[in-house]
Scaffold this motif. Structure first.
Motif, PDB file in Angstrom:
ATOM      1  N   ALA A 194      57.736  -8.843  -6.870  1.00 47.01           N
ATOM      2  CA  ALA A 194      59.061  -9.350  -7.201  1.00 47.01           C
ATOM      3  C   ALA A 194      59.999  -9.102  -6.039  1.00 47.01           C
ATOM      4  O   ALA A 194      59.765  -8.204  -5.213  1.00 47.01           O
ATOM      5  CB  ALA A 194      59.595  -8.683  -8.463  1.00 47.01           C
ATOM      6  N   ILE A 195      61.066  -9.904  -5.968  1.00 51.82           N
ATOM      7  CA  ILE A 195      62.050  -9.763  -4.905  1.00 51.82           C
ATOM      8  C   ILE A 195      63.427 -10.039  -5.491  1.00 51.82           C
ATOM      9  O   ILE A 195      63.626 -11.026  -6.212  1.00 51.82           O
ATOM     10  CB  ILE A 195      61.731 -10.703  -3.719  1.00 51.82           C
ATOM     11  N   THR A 196      64.374  -9.158  -5.190  1.00 55.80           N
ATOM     12  CA  THR A 196      65.724  -9.332  -5.711  1.00 55.80           C
ATOM     13  C   THR A 196      66.526 -10.283  -4.814  1.00 55.80           C
ATOM     14  O   THR A 196      66.068 -10.679  -3.745  1.00 55.80           O
ATOM     15  CB  THR A 196      66.455  -7.992  -5.780  1.00 55.80           C
ATOM     16  N   SER A 197      67.727 -10.600  -5.250  1.00 54.58           N
ATOM     17  CA  SER A 197      68.588 -11.495  -4.472  1.00 54.58           C
ATOM     18  C   SER A 197      69.000 -10.862  -3.143  1.00 54.58           C
ATOM     19  O   SER A 197      69.379 -11.569  -2.205  1.00 54.58           O
ATOM     20  CB  SER A 197      69.830 -11.862  -5.281  1.00 54.58           C
ATOM     21  N   THR A 198      68.908  -9.526  -3.059  1.00 49.97           N
ATOM     22  CA  THR A 198      69.244  -8.834  -1.810  1.00 49.97           C
ATOM     23  C   THR A 198      68.025  -8.566  -0.937  1.00 49.97           C
ATOM     24  O   THR A 198      68.145  -7.962   0.124  1.00 49.97           O
ATOM     25  CB  THR A 198      69.951  -7.504  -2.106  1.00 49.97           C
ATOM     26  N   GLY A 199      66.851  -9.003  -1.398  1.00 47.12           N
ATOM     27  CA  GLY A 199      65.648  -8.878  -0.587  1.00 47.12           C
ATOM     28  C   GLY A 199      64.799  -7.650  -0.852  1.00 47.12           C
ATOM     29  O   GLY A 199      63.799  -7.424  -0.165  1.00 47.12           O
ATOM     30  N   ARG A 200      65.153  -6.857  -1.846  1.00 49.45           N
ATOM     31  CA  ARG A 200      64.329  -5.690  -2.165  1.00 49.45           C
ATOM     32  C   ARG A 200      63.059  -6.150  -2.884  1.00 49.45           C
ATOM     33  O   ARG A 200      63.128  -6.936  -3.816  1.00 49.45           O
ATOM     34  CB  ARG A 200      65.113  -4.724  -3.032  1.00 49.45           C
ATOM     35  N   THR A 201      61.922  -5.628  -2.433  1.00 49.96           N
ATOM     36  CA  THR A 201      60.632  -6.071  -2.962  1.00 49.96           C
ATOM     37  C   THR A 201      59.910  -4.985  -3.743  1.00 49.96           C
ATOM     38  O   THR A 201      60.089  -3.788  -3.484  1.00 49.96           O
ATOM     39  CB  THR A 201      59.715  -6.566  -1.842  1.00 49.96           C
ATOM     40  N   THR A 202      59.076  -5.424  -4.669  1.00 52.16           N
ATOM     41  CA  THR A 202      58.218  -4.555  -5.466  1.00 52.16           C
ATOM     42  C   THR A 202      56.837  -5.182  -5.522  1.00 52.16           C
ATOM     43  O   THR A 202      56.740  -6.402  -5.675  1.00 52.16           O
ATOM     44  CB  THR A 202      58.775  -4.391  -6.891  1.00 52.16           C
ATOM     45  N   TYR A 203      55.795  -4.353  -5.402  1.00 54.75           N
ATOM     46  CA  TYR A 203      54.435  -4.849  -5.455  1.00 54.75           C
ATOM     47  C   TYR A 203      53.595  -4.026  -6.434  1.00 54.75           C
ATOM     48  O   TYR A 203      53.777  -2.812  -6.560  1.00 54.75           O
ATOM     49  CB  TYR A 203      53.763  -4.782  -4.087  1.00 54.75           C
ATOM     50  N   ALA A 204      52.646  -4.689  -7.062  1.00 48.81           N
ATOM     51  CA  ALA A 204      51.640  -3.965  -7.828  1.00 48.81           C
ATOM     52  C   ALA A 204      50.765  -3.199  -6.848  1.00 48.81           C
ATOM     53  O   ALA A 204      50.509  -3.665  -5.726  1.00 48.81           O
ATOM     54  CB  ALA A 204      50.795  -4.944  -8.635  1.00 48.81           C
ATOM     55  N   ASP A 205      50.307  -2.024  -7.257  1.00 55.94           N
ATOM     56  CA  ASP A 205      49.476  -1.213  -6.369  1.00 55.94           C
ATOM     57  C   ASP A 205      48.237  -1.976  -5.911  1.00 55.94           C
ATOM     58  O   ASP A 205      47.779  -1.806  -4.774  1.00 55.94           O
ATOM     59  CB  ASP A 205      49.049   0.070  -7.087  1.00 55.94           C
ATOM     60  N   SER A 206      47.709  -2.820  -6.765  1.00 57.49           N
ATOM     61  CA  SER A 206      46.466  -3.524  -6.461  1.00 57.49           C
ATOM     62  C   SER A 206      46.608  -4.560  -5.354  1.00 57.49           C
ATOM     63  O   SER A 206      45.600  -5.005  -4.802  1.00 57.49           O
ATOM     64  CB  SER A 206      45.929  -4.198  -7.724  1.00 57.49           C
ATOM     65  N   VAL A 207      47.842  -4.939  -5.020  1.00 55.98           N
ATOM     66  CA  VAL A 207      48.026  -5.978  -3.991  1.00 55.98           C
ATOM     67  C   VAL A 207      48.781  -5.466  -2.764  1.00 55.98           C
ATOM     68  O   VAL A 207      48.950  -6.212  -1.793  1.00 55.98           O
ATOM     69  CB  VAL A 207      48.745  -7.214  -4.562  1.00 55.98           C
ATOM     70  N   LYS A 208      49.239  -4.237  -2.797  1.00 57.75           N
ATOM     71  CA  LYS A 208      49.983  -3.691  -1.662  1.00 57.75           C
ATOM     72  C   LYS A 208      49.148  -3.753  -0.392  1.00 57.75           C
ATOM     73  O   LYS A 208      47.976  -3.394  -0.388  1.00 57.75           O
ATOM     74  CB  LYS A 208      50.395  -2.246  -1.945  1.00 57.75           C
ATOM     75  N   GLY A 209      49.782  -4.232   0.683  1.00 56.36           N
ATOM     76  CA  GLY A 209      49.079  -4.345   1.956  1.00 56.36           C
ATOM     77  C   GLY A 209      48.310  -5.635   2.122  1.00 56.36           C
ATOM     78  O   GLY A 209      47.852  -5.951   3.230  1.00 56.36           O
ATOM     79  N   ARG A 210      48.153  -6.395   1.032  1.00 49.66           N
ATOM     80  CA  ARG A 210      47.425  -7.664   1.108  1.00 49.66           C
ATOM     81  C   ARG A 210      48.329  -8.864   0.817  1.00 49.66           C
ATOM     82  O   ARG A 210      48.134  -9.936   1.387  1.00 49.66           O
ATOM     83  CB  ARG A 210      46.259  -7.668   0.119  1.00 49.66           C
ATOM     84  N   PHE A 211      49.274  -8.696  -0.090  1.00 43.52           N
ATOM     85  CA  PHE A 211      50.163  -9.787  -0.492  1.00 43.52           C
ATOM     86  C   PHE A 211      51.568  -9.534   0.042  1.00 43.52           C
ATOM     87  O   PHE A 211      52.012  -8.385   0.132  1.00 43.52           O
ATOM     88  CB  PHE A 211      50.248  -9.888  -2.013  1.00 43.52           C
ATOM     89  N   THR A 212      52.266 -10.615   0.350  1.00 45.79           N
ATOM     90  CA  THR A 212      53.652 -10.524   0.786  1.00 45.79           C
ATOM     91  C   THR A 212      54.491 -11.552   0.050  1.00 45.79           C
ATOM     92  O   THR A 212      54.169 -12.748   0.074  1.00 45.79           O
ATOM     93  CB  THR A 212      53.781 -10.760   2.300  1.00 45.79           C
ATOM     94  N   ILE A 213      55.547 -11.087  -0.585  1.00 41.02           N
ATOM     95  CA  ILE A 213      56.467 -11.991  -1.273  1.00 41.02           C
ATOM     96  C   ILE A 213      57.669 -12.247  -0.378  1.00 41.02           C
ATOM     97  O   ILE A 213      58.137 -11.355   0.330  1.00 41.02           O
ATOM     98  CB  ILE A 213      56.906 -11.404  -2.636  1.00 41.02           C
ATOM     99  N   SER A 214      58.136 -13.481  -0.387  1.00 40.49           N
ATOM    100  CA  SER A 214      59.323 -13.822   0.392  1.00 40.49           C
ATOM    101  C   SER A 214      60.098 -14.907  -0.334  1.00 40.49           C
ATOM    102  O   SER A 214      59.574 -15.576  -1.226  1.00 40.49           O
ATOM    103  CB  SER A 214      58.957 -14.268   1.805  1.00 40.49           C
ATOM    104  N   ARG A 215      61.329 -15.063   0.110  1.00 39.79           N
ATOM    105  CA  ARG A 215      62.239 -15.952  -0.615  1.00 39.79           C
ATOM    106  C   ARG A 215      63.118 -16.665   0.399  1.00 39.79           C
ATOM    107  O   ARG A 215      63.745 -16.016   1.236  1.00 39.79           O
ATOM    108  CB  ARG A 215      63.069 -15.091  -1.560  1.00 39.79           C
ATOM    109  N   ASP A 216      63.140 -17.984   0.339  1.00 38.60           N
ATOM    110  CA  ASP A 216      63.990 -18.783   1.205  1.00 38.60           C
ATOM    111  C   ASP A 216      65.109 -19.341   0.337  1.00 38.60           C
ATOM    112  O   ASP A 216      64.917 -20.343  -0.353  1.00 38.60           O
ATOM    113  CB  ASP A 216      63.185 -19.900   1.859  1.00 38.60           C
ATOM    114  N   ASN A 217      66.244 -18.692   0.348  1.00 36.88           N
ATOM    115  CA  ASN A 217      67.338 -19.105  -0.533  1.00 36.88           C
ATOM    116  C   ASN A 217      67.885 -20.476  -0.152  1.00 36.88           C
ATOM    117  O   ASN A 217      68.334 -21.234  -1.009  1.00 36.88           O
ATOM    118  CB  ASN A 217      68.460 -18.073  -0.514  1.00 36.88           C
ATOM    119  N   ALA A 218      67.833 -20.813   1.136  1.00 32.17           N
ATOM    120  CA  ALA A 218      68.335 -22.119   1.574  1.00 32.17           C
ATOM    121  C   ALA A 218      67.491 -23.255   0.984  1.00 32.17           C
ATOM    122  O   ALA A 218      68.002 -24.335   0.691  1.00 32.17           O
ATOM    123  CB  ALA A 218      68.339 -22.196   3.090  1.00 32.17           C
TER     124      ALA A 218
END
Length: 115
Positions: free
Chosen positions: A50-74
């Motif tokens: 998950a990613i907040t409107s300010t860019g803070r991210t949270t990951y499940a332990d099972s995907v940390k280091g393998r998955f990356t979440i990002s958000r293009d507000n534009a």
């Protein structure tokens, strides 16, 4: 109202990569947190990232280091870059968004990791 449409699901071999996209439309100005959940057959839906409107991210332990979440507000688009995929990553992946009044869900996109 917010509409979410996922894309990018596919079948890949273990060790492969995929990038999921989620296009948001409607009252996007009201969106706070966006994220990805997944549900495998016979299992409960679980948070992937998950990613907040300010860019803070949270990951499940099972995907940390393998998955990356990002958000293009534009572009009002959420992404999930998935690397080093494993068979246990096989699931339907759902895009999620919330605002002060309710949660919104996409229709889901299938990711299958198999040799």
């Amino acid at each position: 109202q917010v509409q979410l449409v996922e894309s990018g699901g596919d079948s890949v071999q273990p060790g492969g990569s995929l990038r999921l996209s989620c296009a948001a439309s409607g009252s996007i100005f009201s969106i706070n947190t966006m994220g990805w959940y997944r549900q495998a057959p016979g299992k409960e839906r679980e948070l992937v990232a998950a990613i907040t409107s300010t860019g803070r991210t949270t990951y499940a332990d099972s995907v940390k280091g393998r998955f990356t979440i990002s958000r293009d507000n534009a572009k009002s688009t959420l992404y999930l870059q998935m690397n080093s995929l494993k068979s246990e990553d096989t699931a339907v992946y759902y895009c999620y968004a919330d605002n002060p009044w309710r949660d919104y869900w996409g229709q889901g996109t299938q990711v299958t990791v198999s040799s």
